[in-house]
Enzyme design. Structure first.
Site, PDB file in Angstrom:
ATOM      1  N   CYS A  11       0.767  -1.252   0.000  1.00 29.46           N
ATOM      2  CA  CYS A  11       0.000   0.000   0.000  1.00 29.46           C
ATOM      3  C   CYS A  11       0.801   1.308   0.000  1.00 29.46           C
ATOM      4  CB  CYS A  11      -0.906   0.035   1.221  1.00 29.46           C
ATOM      5  SG  CYS A  11      -1.786  -1.497   1.557  1.00 29.46           S
TER       6      CYS A  11
ATOM      7  N   HIS B 146      -2.558   6.865   4.969  1.00 30.32           N
ATOM      8  CA  HIS B 146      -1.322   6.074   4.983  1.00 30.32           C
ATOM      9  C   HIS B 146      -0.084   6.843   4.536  1.00 30.32           C
ATOM     10  CE1 HIS B 146       0.224   1.651   4.611  1.00 30.32           C
ATOM     11  NE2 HIS B 146       0.574   2.260   5.729  1.00 30.32           N
TER      12      HIS B 146
HETATM   13 CA    CA Z   1      -2.909  -2.310  -0.646  1.00 30.26          CA
END
Ligand code: CA
Length: 488
Positions: A77, A135
């Site tokens: 990610c 994130h």
């Molecule tokens: Ca991911």
């Protein structure tokens, strides 16, 4: 020059500026990037899925252009998102791994010296929103509101639970002090959702919450150009879906895959409502949409990346080639496939071109404007070579034309010809040494431009020493399981 003349000139300039702004407001396209999380290459109708039904996501490909060779810049990610949001290989600024989630850590995020798409678009009149998973750092300096996004609804960390009754902590700092969850790293899956700086009490399944907020944002910005980064955390683990979506996937007998499919059904409904909203507001033709996943499907979620080999986390095609499509009625060819390799890096380069935004000369983009390629004006390759590097595992990969290299200290050198070996089974690194070495030389040159990671790993402090010992064994087992792979 007389005072009157000077005044006349000033007024004329002012009129031009004002009319230019009005003109810009009415013609600059809205831009939406819909990003899913860990959705497999094969787990979307437009790539042939028979069991996971996605009529709305499919509209983006069917009414636009599908990329059959669309890549992200990393197989998990954080780094993948850093590449997408800056249009630059994330290794250039030390984002070569998932950052630790720690609001007290001013290093663990996307360096503020790098401009994100929202910051690039602000000077040309765009309002930006990030809805979903961030994130890109949980320290205040990395907060979306401090990174060019005027609107944020979602969570700062790298994953989340979906049912509202499980969202119990005020923020990441509070969650990190809790020990009753599976691991310290999963405690931040339980934070409450925030809108900008404030905690919100939610009452619905998270994916539906994100979709609802997206419609509200679009409604509020219908008269000015907007950029919406709709970063669903679905279908990333934990596998959780309410009955209303499970019912619609009764045809899937494997329980895990049924839940995973249901999570995608929720996203698909959200995409359908979003497309309907654009139509309702009369801005559909003036809205450019990208749809993609941030990395390949994960084996633990029963995702499918077939016919590709590999899963989330590795540089086989299944880890980095993703469902990817672009739609812009009247501007992007409808219902065609574009088969040359493209990258998530190209999203910002395309956006810059269509909005007239400016890029820092000393930080050039690694992507290209995709429009001339997909309209056929440019028949060349968008990228001579694409590169991937995992700093921690030292696995490297390149793709030049159809030739793909993967090198790893643990598993050695590999060269595949994807035109006849999509599943990466037949190593040609000995037979076609010259091609292998040419791509290795390009890799060396590219690597020399990268920085080592500038922050601690996501898993630092969360994995016990005993687990570390098992990591190499687990990695090998995972690779053996993927797409009939034998011996890497
Ligand atoms: Ca991911």
């Amino acid at each position: 020059m007389s005072r009157l003349n000077a005044l006349g000139k000033a007024l004329a300039v002012l009129a031009l500026v004002v009319s230019g702004q009005l003109f810009a407001k009415t013609t600059k396209p809205n831009i939406i990037v819909i990003l899913t999380d860990d959705q497999g290459y094969a787990d979307v109708g437009f790539n042939g899925s028979k069991d996971i039904i996605t009529p709305n996501i499919d509209r983006i490909a069917n009414e636009g252009t599908r990329f059959t060779n669309g890549y992200v810049t990393y197989a998990v990610c954080g780094p993948s998102r850093a590449g997408l949001l800056t249009g630059r290989y994330q290794g250039r600024f030390g984002f070569g791994r998932n950052p630790i989630i720690d609001p007290a850590d001013p290093m663990a995020g996307l360096p503020v010296e790098e401009k994100m798409v929202s910051e690039v678009l602000k000077p040309v009149g765009y309002s930006s929103s990030i809805i979903g998973k961030w994130h890109m750092g949980s320290h205040e300096k990395f907060h979306p509101n401090n990174r060019g996004f005027e609107h944020f609804y979602g969570f700062l960390s790298g994953g989340h639970r979906y049912f509202p009754e499980e969202l119990i902590y005020q923020d990441e700092a509070q969650s990190l002090g809790q020990n009753e969850h599976k691991s310290p790293s999963s405690s931040w899956y339980h934070t409450k959702i925030i809108r900008n700086q404030k905690t919100v009490e939610t009452s619905t399944y998270l994916t539906d919450e994100l979709s609802r907020e997206a419609l509200e944002f679009i409604d509020s910005k219908k008269d000015q150009p907007f950029f919406l980064y709709l970063a669903y955390n679905a279908p990333h683990a934990p596998l959780q879906a309410p009955k209303r979506y499970l019912k619609r996937n009764k045809h899937i007998k494997d329980k895990k895959r049924q839940i995973y499919a249901s999570m995608i059904t929720a996203v698909d409904d959200g995409v359908g409502n979003l497309l309907a909203k654009l139509q309702e507001l009369g801005i559909d033709d003036n809205t450019l949409i990208f749809f993609l996943s941030d990395n390949g499907g994960a084996s633990k979620s029963s995702a499918k990346n077939s016919p590709l080999r590999g899963v989330k986390g590795d540089f086989f095609e299944g880890g980095i080639r993703v469902p990817f499509a672009i739609r812009w009625p009247g501007k992007v060819p409808q219902g065609i496939d574009y088969n040359k390799p493209v990258s998530s890096l190209d999203i910002l380069a395309t956006i810059v071109e269509v909005t007239g935004a400016a890029i820092d000369k000393d930080k050039p983009l690694d992507g290209v404007n995709l429009l001339p390629y997909i309209t056929g004006k440019n028949t060349g390759l968008p990228h001579e070579v694409l590169f991937w590097r995992s700093f921690d595992s030292k696995v490297l990969a390149t793709r030049r034309g159809d030739m793909k290299t993967i090198t790893s200290p643990e598993f050695g050198n590999h060269l595949y010809n994807l035109s006849n070996d999509l599943a990466e089974r037949h190593d040609l690194s000995d037979k076609q040494k010259q091609i292998f070495e040419q791509q290795q030389a390009a890799m060396q040159q590219w690597q020399s431009q990268l920085k080592d990671p500038i922050f601690r790993k996501l898993t630092d402090g969360a994995i016990k020493a005993a687990n570390r010992k098992n990591n190499a064994k687990k990695a090998k087992e995972r690779i053996e399981r993927s797409t009939g792979a034998q011996g890497y």
